[in-house]
Design an enzyme around this catalytic site. Sequence first.
Site, PDB file in Angstrom:
ATOM      1  N   ASP A  23      35.295  46.996  43.437  1.00 22.11           N
ATOM      2  CA  ASP A  23      36.142  47.932  42.689  1.00 22.11           C
ATOM      3  C   ASP A  23      36.953  48.823  43.635  1.00 22.11           C
ATOM      4  O   ASP A  23      36.550  49.071  44.767  1.00 22.11           O
ATOM      5  CB  ASP A  23      35.242  48.786  41.778  1.00 22.11           C
ATOM      6  CG  ASP A  23      36.020  49.421  40.628  1.00 22.11           C
ATOM      7  OD1 ASP A  23      37.195  49.051  40.420  1.00 22.11           O
ATOM      8  OD2 ASP A  23      35.451  50.290  39.949  1.00 22.11           O
ATOM      9  N   ARG A  27      43.274  51.800  43.340  1.00 23.33           N
ATOM     10  CA  ARG A  27      43.375  53.124  43.978  1.00 23.33           C
ATOM     11  C   ARG A  27      43.687  53.005  45.466  1.00 23.33           C
ATOM     12  O   ARG A  27      44.405  53.824  46.025  1.00 23.33           O
ATOM     13  CB  ARG A  27      42.067  53.908  43.748  1.00 23.33           C
ATOM     14  CG  ARG A  27      42.008  54.545  42.357  1.00 23.33           C
ATOM     15  CD  ARG A  27      40.617  54.958  42.004  1.00 23.33           C
ATOM     16  NE  ARG A  27      39.814  53.803  41.618  1.00 23.33           N
ATOM     17  CZ  ARG A  27      38.494  53.814  41.468  1.00 23.33           C
ATOM     18  NH1 ARG A  27      37.811  54.924  41.722  1.00 23.33           N
ATOM     19  NH2 ARG A  27      37.861  52.740  41.090  1.00 23.33           N
ATOM     20  N   HIS A  40      44.953  44.227  45.272  1.00 23.95           N
ATOM     21  CA  HIS A  40      44.155  43.030  44.960  1.00 23.95           C
ATOM     22  C   HIS A  40      44.265  41.999  46.091  1.00 23.95           C
ATOM     23  O   HIS A  40      43.296  41.331  46.424  1.00 23.95           O
ATOM     24  CB  HIS A  40      44.598  42.414  43.633  1.00 23.95           C
ATOM     25  CG  HIS A  40      44.326  43.317  42.450  1.00 23.95           C
ATOM     26  ND1 HIS A  40      43.111  43.922  42.256  1.00 23.95           N
ATOM     27  CD2 HIS A  40      45.114  43.712  41.415  1.00 23.95           C
ATOM     28  CE1 HIS A  40      43.158  44.656  41.147  1.00 23.95           C
ATOM     29  NE2 HIS A  40      44.369  44.555  40.627  1.00 23.95           N
ATOM     30  N   THR A  69      35.632  40.336  31.362  1.00 22.69           N
ATOM     31  CA  THR A  69      36.170  40.004  30.033  1.00 22.69           C
ATOM     32  C   THR A  69      37.028  41.165  29.513  1.00 22.69           C
ATOM     33  O   THR A  69      37.877  40.962  28.648  1.00 22.69           O
ATOM     34  CB  THR A  69      35.033  39.700  29.031  1.00 22.69           C
ATOM     35  OG1 THR A  69      34.008  40.692  29.162  1.00 22.69           O
ATOM     36  CG2 THR A  69      34.421  38.337  29.269  1.00 22.69           C
ATOM     37  N   LEU A 134      25.794  28.983  52.068  1.00 24.94           N
ATOM     38  CA  LEU A 134      25.804  30.167  51.198  1.00 24.94           C
ATOM     39  C   LEU A 134      26.384  29.772  49.837  1.00 24.94           C
ATOM     40  O   LEU A 134      27.331  28.994  49.779  1.00 24.94           O
ATOM     41  CB  LEU A 134      26.676  31.258  51.828  1.00 24.94           C
ATOM     42  CG  LEU A 134      26.913  32.503  50.975  1.00 24.94           C
ATOM     43  CD1 LEU A 134      26.461  33.754  51.731  1.00 24.94           C
ATOM     44  CD2 LEU A 134      28.377  32.687  50.628  1.00 24.94           C
TER      45      LEU A 134
HETATM   46  C1  IPE Z   1      34.787  46.084  37.129  1.00 24.37           C
HETATM   47  O1  IPE Z   1      35.776  46.953  37.529  1.00 24.37           O
HETATM   48  C2  IPE Z   1      35.320  44.680  37.087  1.00 24.37           C
HETATM   49  C3  IPE Z   1      35.620  44.066  38.363  1.00 24.37           C
HETATM   50  C4  IPE Z   1      35.417  44.597  39.543  1.00 24.37           C
HETATM   51  C5  IPE Z   1      36.174  42.744  38.276  1.00 24.37           C
HETATM   52  P1  IPE Z   1      36.688  47.714  36.457  1.00 24.37           P
HETATM   53  O2  IPE Z   1      37.630  48.547  37.234  1.00 24.37           O
HETATM   54  O3  IPE Z   1      37.278  46.762  35.508  1.00 24.37           O
HETATM   55  O4  IPE Z   1      35.621  48.609  35.696  1.00 24.37           O
HETATM   56  P2  IPE Z   1      35.830  49.967  34.881  1.00 24.37           P
HETATM   57  O5  IPE Z   1      36.936  49.746  33.915  1.00 24.37           O
HETATM   58  O6  IPE Z   1      36.162  51.023  35.870  1.00 24.37           O
HETATM   59  O7  IPE Z   1      34.506  50.202  34.230  1.00 24.37           O
HETATM   60  C1  IPE Z   2      38.821  45.968  41.111  1.00 22.88           C
HETATM   61  O1  IPE Z   2      39.786  46.902  41.426  1.00 22.88           O
HETATM   62  C2  IPE Z   2      39.395  44.597  40.865  1.00 22.88           C
HETATM   63  C3  IPE Z   2      39.461  44.226  39.446  1.00 22.88           C
HETATM   64  C4  IPE Z   2      38.963  44.886  38.446  1.00 22.88           C
HETATM   65  C5  IPE Z   2      40.148  42.985  39.149  1.00 22.88           C
HETATM   66  P1  IPE Z   2      40.527  47.737  40.307  1.00 22.88           P
HETATM   67  O2  IPE Z   2      41.793  47.045  39.955  1.00 22.88           O
HETATM   68  O3  IPE Z   2      39.634  48.034  39.179  1.00 22.88           O
HETATM   69  O4  IPE Z   2      40.847  49.058  41.103  1.00 22.88           O
HETATM   70  P2  IPE Z   2      40.826  50.533  40.529  1.00 22.88           P
HETATM   71  O5  IPE Z   2      39.456  50.756  39.956  1.00 22.88           O
HETATM   72  O6  IPE Z   2      41.897  50.626  39.491  1.00 22.88           O
HETATM   73  O7  IPE Z   2      41.093  51.387  41.723  1.00 22.88           O
HETATM   74 MG    MG Z   3      38.377  49.531  38.774  1.00 17.69          MG
END
Ligand code: IPE
Ligand code: IPE
Ligand code: MG
Length: 250
Positions: A23, A27, A40, A69, A134
Amino acid sequence: MSDRTENQTADTLVPRHVAIIMDGNGRWAISRGLPRLAGHRAGTENLRRILRAAVEFGIDYLTIYAFSTENWGRPPEEVHGLMRILEDVIDRELEELHQEGVQLRHIGRLERLDPKLQEKVLSAIELTRNNKQLVLNIAFNYGGRDEIVHAVQCMIRDGISADEVTDELISKHMFTAGVPDPDLIIRTSGELRVSNFLIWQAAYSEWYITQTYWPDFGKEELRKALDTYAQRDRRYGGLSEVVGNEVHAG
Ligand code: IPE
Ligand code: IPE
Ligand code: MG
């Protein structure tokens, strides 16, 4: 020194299965004045580093949360970009991953993806199925609740009766069948929630949360997470072995 510490080999201190909620890509990008998709892409680069480090540290299974999802609810350009990234990773990295002995697996539902992308994922899984270095388990269009719904549907369709339902049987109907439950779950970027990740399998996983955004979560951060894990006392609702021994001895 306690018996427990003396008896622990280096192997028992290394989690066999590490799962990561990758995550903070968005940001990371915004803090640099870049579009979210650049985050990403940077996150994908980082995955390469972490994969190498995981092999080096002796981890057997690495599960990564790449698309939930619920992530379909993001703007279409971002959803499309995330699909493209998965496709690019398979196109560019598959051969090298295969050479390195990585076995690719997928958890979640492929059905909603573009048929061409589904095909790519399935052939990558097929190509690498006998690799032993792995297991890289990619959670893409994955949701823990969706997984449970899917498992219940399969069990009902298979004609399993209420009395036959056990913990083991449910595990066998999960997308993760055959994969041990995660020992350690890492969440980057500081959020203190599960976000629908491995909700069945995480029953006794250890958690490690760091403020670091995923693209910056490098090898040394992983080492720190593993060091922290090695200090944990996994009691599974019982007593720690040291206390247990004392109780028995007394
Ligand atoms: C969780 O992150 C999903 C992935 C890392 C793929 P999100 O950014 O989607 O989760 P929330 O919305 O902060 O809970
Ligand atoms: C995690 O990074 C990747 C996915 C959920 C696909 P985010 O896209 O959720 O990044 P933040 O949480 O908005 O910073
Ligand atoms: Mg996120």
